[in-house]
Design a protein around this motif. Structure first.
Motif, PDB file in Angstrom:
ATOM      1  N   VAL A 158       0.838  -1.031  -0.061  1.00  0.00           N
ATOM      2  CA  VAL A 158      -0.067  -0.066   0.128  1.00  0.00           C
ATOM      3  C   VAL A 158       0.813   1.363  -0.071  1.00  0.00           C
ATOM      4  O   VAL A 158       0.674   2.020  -1.068  1.00  0.00           O
ATOM      5  CB  VAL A 158      -0.843   0.121   1.195  1.00  0.00           C
ATOM      6  CG1 VAL A 158      -1.704   1.437   1.518  1.00  0.00           C
ATOM      7  CG2 VAL A 158      -2.025  -1.191   1.142  1.00  0.00           C
ATOM      8  N   LEU A 159       1.911   1.254   0.825  1.00  0.00           N
ATOM      9  CA  LEU A 159       2.788   2.271   0.933  1.00  0.00           C
ATOM     10  C   LEU A 159       3.308   2.549  -0.552  1.00  0.00           C
ATOM     11  O   LEU A 159       3.717   3.811  -0.865  1.00  0.00           O
ATOM     12  CB  LEU A 159       4.037   2.143   1.925  1.00  0.00           C
ATOM     13  CG  LEU A 159       3.649   2.735   3.331  1.00  0.00           C
ATOM     14  CD1 LEU A 159       4.560   2.139   4.433  1.00  0.00           C
ATOM     15  CD2 LEU A 159       3.568   4.088   3.329  1.00  0.00           C
ATOM     16  N   GLU A 160       3.987   1.409  -1.040  1.00  0.00           N
ATOM     17  CA  GLU A 160       4.782   1.610  -2.396  1.00  0.00           C
ATOM     18  C   GLU A 160       3.790   2.068  -3.441  1.00  0.00           C
ATOM     19  O   GLU A 160       4.164   3.062  -4.178  1.00  0.00           O
ATOM     20  CB  GLU A 160       5.390   0.114  -2.793  1.00  0.00           C
ATOM     21  CG  GLU A 160       6.411  -0.313  -2.070  1.00  0.00           C
ATOM     22  CD  GLU A 160       6.633  -1.891  -2.138  1.00  0.00           C
ATOM     23  OE1 GLU A 160       7.611  -2.486  -1.864  1.00  0.00           O
ATOM     24  OE2 GLU A 160       6.019  -2.509  -2.739  1.00  0.00           O
ATOM     25  N   GLU A 161       2.705   1.517  -3.741  1.00  0.00           N
ATOM     26  CA  GLU A 161       1.778   1.891  -4.360  1.00  0.00           C
ATOM     27  C   GLU A 161       1.350   3.199  -4.403  1.00  0.00           C
ATOM     28  O   GLU A 161       1.206   4.068  -5.339  1.00  0.00           O
ATOM     29  CB  GLU A 161       0.622   1.049  -4.641  1.00  0.00           C
ATOM     30  CG  GLU A 161      -0.533   1.274  -5.671  1.00  0.00           C
ATOM     31  CD  GLU A 161      -0.060   1.375  -7.112  1.00  0.00           C
ATOM     32  OE1 GLU A 161       1.068   0.988  -7.490  1.00  0.00           O
ATOM     33  OE2 GLU A 161      -0.654   2.017  -7.845  1.00  0.00           O
ATOM     34  N   GLY A 162       0.938   3.757  -2.998  1.00  0.00           N
ATOM     35  CA  GLY A 162       0.470   5.184  -2.667  1.00  0.00           C
ATOM     36  C   GLY A 162       1.689   6.105  -3.316  1.00  0.00           C
ATOM     37  O   GLY A 162       1.159   7.034  -3.783  1.00  0.00           O
ATOM     38  N   CYS A 163       2.926   5.686  -2.826  1.00  0.00           N
ATOM     39  CA  CYS A 163       4.074   6.615  -3.262  1.00  0.00           C
ATOM     40  C   CYS A 163       4.230   6.703  -4.724  1.00  0.00           C
ATOM     41  O   CYS A 163       4.550   7.875  -5.505  1.00  0.00           O
ATOM     42  CB  CYS A 163       5.312   6.022  -2.863  1.00  0.00           C
ATOM     43  SG  CYS A 163       5.336   6.589  -1.280  1.00  0.00           S
ATOM     44  N   ARG A 164       4.153   5.357  -5.474  1.00  0.00           N
ATOM     45  CA  ARG A 164       4.243   5.650  -7.133  1.00  0.00           C
ATOM     46  C   ARG A 164       2.971   6.446  -7.732  1.00  0.00           C
ATOM     47  O   ARG A 164       3.396   7.239  -8.468  1.00  0.00           O
ATOM     48  CB  ARG A 164       3.843   4.191  -7.552  1.00  0.00           C
ATOM     49  CG  ARG A 164       5.212   3.251  -7.123  1.00  0.00           C
ATOM     50  CD  ARG A 164       5.111   2.102  -8.254  1.00  0.00           C
ATOM     51  NE  ARG A 164       3.992   1.038  -7.666  1.00  0.00           N
ATOM     52  CZ  ARG A 164       4.431  -0.019  -6.784  1.00  0.00           C
ATOM     53  NH1 ARG A 164       5.809  -0.162  -6.341  1.00  0.00           N
ATOM     54  NH2 ARG A 164       3.522  -0.691  -6.337  1.00  0.00           N
ATOM     55  N   GLN A 165       1.650   6.434  -6.859  1.00  0.00           N
ATOM     56  CA  GLN A 165       0.712   7.241  -7.784  1.00  0.00           C
ATOM     57  C   GLN A 165       1.006   8.956  -7.195  1.00  0.00           C
ATOM     58  O   GLN A 165       0.730   9.641  -8.153  1.00  0.00           O
ATOM     59  CB  GLN A 165      -0.529   6.803  -6.777  1.00  0.00           C
ATOM     60  CG  GLN A 165      -1.881   7.509  -7.544  1.00  0.00           C
ATOM     61  CD  GLN A 165      -1.769   6.982  -9.106  1.00  0.00           C
ATOM     62  OE1 GLN A 165      -2.104   5.788  -9.491  1.00  0.00           O
ATOM     63  NE2 GLN A 165      -1.765   8.043  -9.925  1.00  0.00           N
TER      64      GLN A 165
END
Ligand code: C2E
Ligand code: CA
Ligand code: CA
Ligand code: CA
Length: 281
Positions: free
Chosen positions: A93-100
């Motif tokens: 979730v953290l990775e994907e939120g940052c990528r977004q």
């Protein structure tokens, strides 16, 4: 023991009631879901009340299981917490939120802040800060860490207040924002609240829901806003569904609002079409 009925195979666990069986099925599916990439993040807009504009979004995880169909976070997050699977899920979730955050940044929407939910299990992992740093670097958010906000529930923070204070301090030192989620439901004392290095209190949905019909809910909302202001904290009211709530919260000096009245959580494309189109400033 293995029981075969027709061509369906199931594991019969004596003594497990229906709820426990269901939890087991969800746990097994959760293991596979992380490998299979069955999770997605939806985004709900956060509105600044003074400026009356969208300033950020909360990332909320969604799971469409191949075996079990769509499941609500209210069902699977507690199971992920019990089983420890929240740690790898929360990392994703953290990775994907940052990528977004970086994608939207690149598309010309500067400063859009993404808030990500972090559970107690994650926050108290000894390597949580290293993990956050690695994710910030890998995603490219490290140049602008203020694009990322971390939401932790008041009750999670109160499980181990000294560790919470230390971890939050280091997150803030790294330039992230920190929000106290579901505020008002977690029994924190004023003495600890004063020491907690947070930026924002998110007033729990239950108080906002009742604030125009129940006098004590209204008083609680008003008191949280006044107290936050005197401690130098911002306030965000969750679960705003009506114009009358927006006006009441505005009059009380609440800083931000979030809720179905403005927008439901949506996949990134739908969110961008609605909130970012023609907004490249
Ligand atoms: P939360 O963090 O308090 O998130 C707010 C919940 O309220 C979301 O439910 C959102 O869809 C819902 N909501 C927003 N506006 C309104 C409104 O106007 N009316 C009503 N009735 N509801 C509204 P959702 O997405 O089902 O998430 C439920 C909970 O699951 C979250 O509560 C959070 O505790 C947890 N959760 C969701 N995503 C994650 C995640 O990535 N990590 C962790 N650890 N927990 C998560
Ligand atoms: Ca939240
Ligand atoms: Ca909340
Ligand atoms: Ca909640």
């Amino acid at each position: 023991p293995r029981v075969e009925v027709g061509n369906t195979v199931s594991f019969f666990a004596p003594g497990l009631d229906a709820a426990a069986q269901e939890r087991r099925r969800i746990t097994q599916a959760l293991h596979r879901a992380i490998e299979r990439g069955e999770f997605a993040l939806h985004y709900q807009p956060v509105i600044d009340l003074a400026a009356r504009r969208m300033t950020g979004a909360e990332a909320l995880v969604r799971w469409h299981s191949a075996e079990l169909g769509p499941l609500s976070p209210a069902t699977f997050i507690p199971i992920a917490e019990e089983t420890g699977l929240i740690v790898p899920l929360g990392r994703w979730v953290l990775e994907e939120g940052c990528r977004q955050a970086v994608r939207w940044q690149a598309q010309g929407r500067a400063g859009l802040r993404i808030a990500v939910n972090v559970s107690a299990k994650q926050l108290y992992q000894p390597d949580f800060l290293d993990e956050v740093n690695a994710i910030l670097d890998a995603s490219g958010v490290s140049g602008e860490p203020s694009l990322l906000a971390i939401e932790v529930t008041e009750s999670a923070l109160m499980e181990d207040i000294e560790t919470s204070i230390a971890v939050l301090q280091r997150l803030k030192g790294r330039g992230l924002s920190v929000y106290v989620d579901d505020f008002g439901t977690g029994y924190s004392s004023l003495a600890y609240l004063k020491r907690l290095p947070a930026d924002k209190l998110k007033i729990d949905i239950s108080f906002v829901r009742g604030m125009l019909s129940d006098r004590s809910d209204y008083t609680i909302v008003a008191t949280i806003i006044a107290m936050a202001r005197s401690l130098g904290l911002k306030t965000l009211a969750e679960g705003v569904e009506e114009a009358a709530q927006v006006e009441a919260l505005s009059a009380l000096g609440c800083d931000e609002v979030q809720g179905y009245y403005f927008g439901r959580p949506e996949p990134p494309d739908a969110f961008a079409r609605k909130w970012l189109a023609g907004n490249a400033s």
